[in-house]
Design an enzyme around this catalytic site. Structure first.
Site, PDB file in Angstrom:
ATOM      1  N   LYS A 267      83.778  12.600  16.228  1.00 32.28           N
ATOM      2  CA  LYS A 267      82.880  11.605  16.836  1.00 32.28           C
ATOM      3  C   LYS A 267      81.585  12.241  17.306  1.00 32.28           C
ATOM      4  O   LYS A 267      81.491  13.466  17.457  1.00 32.28           O
ATOM      5  CB  LYS A 267      83.563  10.924  18.024  1.00 32.28           C
ATOM      6  CG  LYS A 267      84.035  11.912  19.117  1.00 32.28           C
ATOM      7  CD  LYS A 267      83.039  12.225  20.197  1.00 32.28           C
ATOM      8  CE  LYS A 267      82.824  13.665  20.433  1.00 32.28           C
ATOM      9  NZ  LYS A 267      83.142  14.412  21.519  1.00 32.28           N
TER      10      LYS A 267
ATOM     11  N   GLY B 264      85.692  23.151  18.250  1.00 34.50           N
ATOM     12  CA  GLY B 264      85.069  23.576  19.511  1.00 34.50           C
ATOM     13  C   GLY B 264      83.564  23.493  19.475  1.00 34.50           C
ATOM     14  O   GLY B 264      82.870  24.356  20.005  1.00 34.50           O
ATOM     15  N   ALA B 265      83.024  22.426  18.857  1.00 36.25           N
ATOM     16  CA  ALA B 265      81.568  22.313  18.740  1.00 36.25           C
ATOM     17  C   ALA B 265      81.035  20.988  19.269  1.00 36.25           C
ATOM     18  O   ALA B 265      79.884  20.651  19.049  1.00 36.25           O
ATOM     19  CB  ALA B 265      81.149  22.501  17.279  1.00 36.25           C
ATOM     20  N   GLY B 266      81.877  20.213  19.935  1.00 33.47           N
ATOM     21  CA  GLY B 266      81.390  18.969  20.551  1.00 33.47           C
ATOM     22  C   GLY B 266      81.578  17.734  19.688  1.00 33.47           C
ATOM     23  O   GLY B 266      81.154  16.643  20.068  1.00 33.47           O
ATOM     24  N   LEU B 267      82.203  17.893  18.524  1.00 34.14           N
ATOM     25  CA  LEU B 267      82.367  16.737  17.635  1.00 34.14           C
ATOM     26  C   LEU B 267      83.785  16.167  17.672  1.00 34.14           C
ATOM     27  O   LEU B 267      84.214  15.468  16.756  1.00 34.14           O
ATOM     28  CB  LEU B 267      81.975  17.109  16.194  1.00 34.14           C
ATOM     29  CG  LEU B 267      80.545  17.623  16.022  1.00 34.14           C
ATOM     30  CD1 LEU B 267      80.239  17.882  14.544  1.00 34.14           C
ATOM     31  CD2 LEU B 267      79.523  16.624  16.590  1.00 34.14           C
TER      32      LEU B 267
ATOM     33  N   SER C 222      89.311  18.341  18.818  1.00 32.45           N
ATOM     34  CA  SER C 222      90.597  18.343  19.535  1.00 32.45           C
ATOM     35  C   SER C 222      91.234  16.957  19.480  1.00 32.45           C
ATOM     36  O   SER C 222      92.446  16.820  19.311  1.00 32.45           O
ATOM     37  CB  SER C 222      90.407  18.782  20.991  1.00 32.45           C
ATOM     38  OG  SER C 222      89.514  17.928  21.664  1.00 32.45           O
TER      39      SER C 222
ATOM     40  N   ASP D 116      87.235  10.419  23.302  1.00 32.37           N
ATOM     41  CA  ASP D 116      87.301  11.067  21.982  1.00 32.37           C
ATOM     42  C   ASP D 116      88.507  10.584  21.185  1.00 32.37           C
ATOM     43  O   ASP D 116      88.388  10.258  19.993  1.00 32.37           O
ATOM     44  CB  ASP D 116      87.371  12.590  22.131  1.00 32.37           C
ATOM     45  CG  ASP D 116      86.051  13.196  22.582  1.00 32.37           C
ATOM     46  OD1 ASP D 116      85.138  12.426  22.914  1.00 32.37           O
ATOM     47  OD2 ASP D 116      85.935  14.432  22.589  1.00 32.37           O
TER      48      ASP D 116
HETATM   49  N1  LIG Z   1      91.699  21.886  12.749  1.00 32.08           N
HETATM   50  C1  LIG Z   1      92.296  22.317  13.861  1.00 32.08           C
HETATM   51  N2  LIG Z   1      93.386  23.086  13.797  1.00 32.08           N
HETATM   52  C2  LIG Z   1      93.993  23.495  14.926  1.00 32.08           C
HETATM   53  N3  LIG Z   1      93.562  23.220  16.188  1.00 32.08           N
HETATM   54  C3  LIG Z   1      92.487  22.464  16.313  1.00 32.08           C
HETATM   55  C4  LIG Z   1      91.798  21.981  15.167  1.00 32.08           C
HETATM   56  N4  LIG Z   1      90.738  21.273  15.607  1.00 32.08           N
HETATM   57  C5  LIG Z   1      90.776  21.322  16.964  1.00 32.08           C
HETATM   58  N5  LIG Z   1      91.820  22.032  17.401  1.00 32.08           N
HETATM   59  C6  LIG Z   1      92.163  22.302  18.826  1.00 32.08           C
HETATM   60  O1  LIG Z   1      91.101  21.792  19.632  1.00 32.08           O
HETATM   61  C7  LIG Z   1      90.416  22.879  20.330  1.00 32.08           C
HETATM   62  C8  LIG Z   1      88.931  22.594  20.422  1.00 32.08           C
HETATM   63  O2  LIG Z   1      88.777  21.511  21.307  1.00 32.08           O
HETATM   64  P1  LIG Z   1      87.536  21.327  22.246  1.00 32.08           P
HETATM   65  O3  LIG Z   1      87.297  22.548  23.082  1.00 32.08           O
HETATM   66  O4  LIG Z   1      87.744  20.050  22.951  1.00 32.08           O
HETATM   67  O5  LIG Z   1      86.299  21.178  21.240  1.00 32.08           O
HETATM   68  P2  LIG Z   1      85.877  19.935  20.306  1.00 32.08           P
HETATM   69  O6  LIG Z   1      86.864  18.838  20.544  1.00 32.08           O
HETATM   70  O7  LIG Z   1      84.522  19.600  20.760  1.00 32.08           O
HETATM   71  O8  LIG Z   1      85.867  20.450  18.919  1.00 32.08           O
HETATM   72  C9  LIG Z   1      90.764  24.102  19.507  1.00 32.08           C
HETATM   73  O9  LIG Z   1      90.631  25.287  20.266  1.00 32.08           O
HETATM   74  C10 LIG Z   1      92.203  23.792  19.125  1.00 32.08           C
HETATM   75  O10 LIG Z   1      93.066  23.976  20.242  1.00 32.08           O
HETATM   76  C1  LIG Z   2      82.615  16.196  27.972  1.00 28.18           C
HETATM   77  C2  LIG Z   2      83.448  15.027  27.462  1.00 28.18           C
HETATM   78  O1  LIG Z   2      82.822  13.819  27.934  1.00 28.18           O
HETATM   79  C3  LIG Z   2      83.462  14.965  25.935  1.00 28.18           C
HETATM   80  C4  LIG Z   2      84.013  16.207  25.283  1.00 28.18           C
HETATM   81  O2  LIG Z   2      83.919  16.130  23.873  1.00 28.18           O
HETATM   82  P1  LIG Z   2      84.192  17.417  22.961  1.00 28.18           P
HETATM   83  O3  LIG Z   2      85.577  17.889  23.245  1.00 28.18           O
HETATM   84  O4  LIG Z   2      83.185  18.456  23.313  1.00 28.18           O
HETATM   85  O5  LIG Z   2      84.050  16.937  21.544  1.00 28.18           O
HETATM   86  C5  LIG Z   2      84.859  15.136  28.030  1.00 28.18           C
HETATM   87  C6  LIG Z   2      85.669  13.866  27.925  1.00 28.18           C
HETATM   88  O6  LIG Z   2      85.110  12.755  27.847  1.00 28.18           O
HETATM   89  O7  LIG Z   2      86.901  13.972  27.953  1.00 28.18           O
HETATM   90 MG   LIG Z   3      87.511  18.094  22.406  1.00 27.90          MG
END
Ligand SMILES: Nc1ncnc2c1ncn2[C@@H]1O[C@H](COP(=O)(O)OP(=O)(O)O)[C@@H](O)[C@H]1O
Ligand SMILES: C[C@@](O)(CCOP(=O)(O)O)CC(=O)O
Ligand SMILES: [Mg+2]
Length: 404
Positions: free
Chosen positions: A18, A146-149, A152, A211
């Protein structure tokens, strides 16, 4: 991004990432936020095996682990909960799962938390008092992790939907038109979203739920304190997504904002209110644009909102020099950007209003590429969680599940 070898057996699901247009962080405090699904997805495949083991393969984060059913059975009192009534793990149970997975109780390594999330969801949804299924679970994504999209949430949504489907706790997914994909009833989707939220809780600590809701429902939505309102008519906005590739974790960034809020409530509180005002104003502009012809004034307001919000996010302490550089580069070409997601690194987006000269976009791309950032144009909206059907006995294997 990794590739997983093919298999014609099992269940394959996918869920999107997202982009939060406005309201990240404020949404954790019950403020309204606007977000939309992306055309980047995470795929998960479950296959049964006969080895009396559970194997988890997460090549994107370099994890491959196998447990015997016996050791799981001996360690845990199962089931953890009623799979039709999702609840988060108690602190004790979470500590027990972490210990079992060989993870320190106060780990800040969110990669390891993917394993904990899997174990909690798997043992809650798939295990009964007498039986744990022998499965192989593989996950691969075309979202950066882990890039904000929302990678997780896409991960948690894939886990929830596939495990529920495997145990037949959701009804048979219904084919979407004549495509190779299927989706579930509203009731099933609600249950998937509840479990995906629990997954987010294990990874983040204190997620708002936005999310997992976007990943489950898809499209664009307005989210406030758990209430999900689809926004049917989002104008066709052209946006550039820019990944600074600076690593960060949402858990850490959300905790940082909490500290700042606790320390300066009378300062940070109004900033969060103002961010909500931006979400409200943005939605109003979308409605106006939908009712009549979008004007230059509308786009100018959208640009202002992006700029004001980026300043607020900086005040919350979630920007980063790399994100500031993105804003600076695009602004020098007359376009405005803001970070998206938790910030501290990761991604920003830039609004490209109609009539923007293609040379401008080309120059921005070039300058950001020279800084080592990824830049791509994307569309917002698109389906939420889907099951990929095997109509002729084989799966229409998505790109991440190649046949050779
Ligand atoms: N393709 C994937 N395979 C395994 N774990 C994943 C994968 N994508 C996300 N994760 C989990 O989500 C974490 C990243 O989440 P987060 O810090 O919220 O960043 P974002 O949701 O912005 O990408 C990873 O460290 C891992 O625990
Ligand atoms: C910072 C926040 O508003 C969004 C986090 O998104 P992401 O995991 O960085 O993709 C946290 C949340 O809404 O749970
Ligand atoms: Mg996340």
């Amino acid at each position: 991004m990794s590739q997983i070898p093919p298999s014609d057996d099992g269940i394959v699901v996918s869920a999107p990432g997202k982009v939060i247009l406005h309201g990240e962080h404020a949404v954790v405090y019950g403020k309204r936020a606007l977000a939309a699904s992306l055309n980047l997805r995470t795929f998960l495949r479950i296959t049964s095996n006969s080895s009396h083991q559970v194997s988890l393969r997460l090549p994107d984060i370099g994890v491959s682990v196998t447990w015997s059913l016996g050791e799981l059975q001996e360690t845990f009192t199962l089931p953890f909960c009623d799979p039709m009534n999702p609840v988060p793990p108690s602190a004790d149970l979470l500590a027990q799962v972490k210990k079992f997975a060989g993870i320190e109780s106060d780990t800040v390594n969110t990669k390891q938390l993917a394993v904990v999330t899997f174990l909690y969801l798997f043992l809650s949804i798939s295990a009964t008092h007498k039986n744990i299924p022998s499965l192989t679970i593989e996950v691969a994504s075309n979202l950066p992790t882990g890039a904000g999209l929302g990678s997780s949430a896409a991960f948690s949504t894939c886990l929830a939907s596939s495990l529920l489907q495997h145990r037949r706790l959701t009804s048979v997914a219904l084919q979407v038109d004549k495509s190779n994909t299927a989706t579930w009833s509203d009731k099933d989707i609600k249950l998937i979203n509840q479990w995906a939220f629990i997954g987010e809780k294990v990874i983040h600590g204190n997620p708002s739920g936005i999310d997992n809701s976007v990943s489950t429902y898809g499209g664009a939505l307005n989210f406030q304190a758990g209430n999900i309102t689809p926004i049917d008519r989002v104008p066709q906005l052209r946006i550039l997504l820019l990944n600074t590739k600076v690593p960060r974790s949402t858990k850490f960034m959300v905790a940082g904002v909490k500290d700042r809020y606790n320390k300066y409530p009378e300062i940070i509180g109004p900033v969060l209110d103002s961010i909500e005002g931006i979400s409200q104003c943005c939605e109003r502009i979308f409605t106006e644009m939908d009712k009549g012809t979008p004007t230059q004034e509308h786009y100018d307001t959208l640009k202002d909102l992006i700029d004001i919000n980026q300043n607020h996010l900086r005040t919350l302490g979630v920007s980063h020099p790399a994100l500031e550089r993105v804003c600076h580069v695009t602004q020098s070409h007359g376009l405005y950007s803001k970070l998206t997601g938790a910030g501290g690194g990761g991604c920003a987006f830039t609004l490209v209003p109609p009539g923007t000269c293609e040379d401008v976009i080309g120059n921005i791309r070039q300058e950001l590429k020279e800084l080592g950032y990824d830049c791509w144009e994307t569309t917002m909206g698109g389906p939420g969680v889907l099951q990929h059907l095997s109509l002729d006995g084989t799966f229409p294997i998505p790109a991440l599940f190649p046949r050779n």
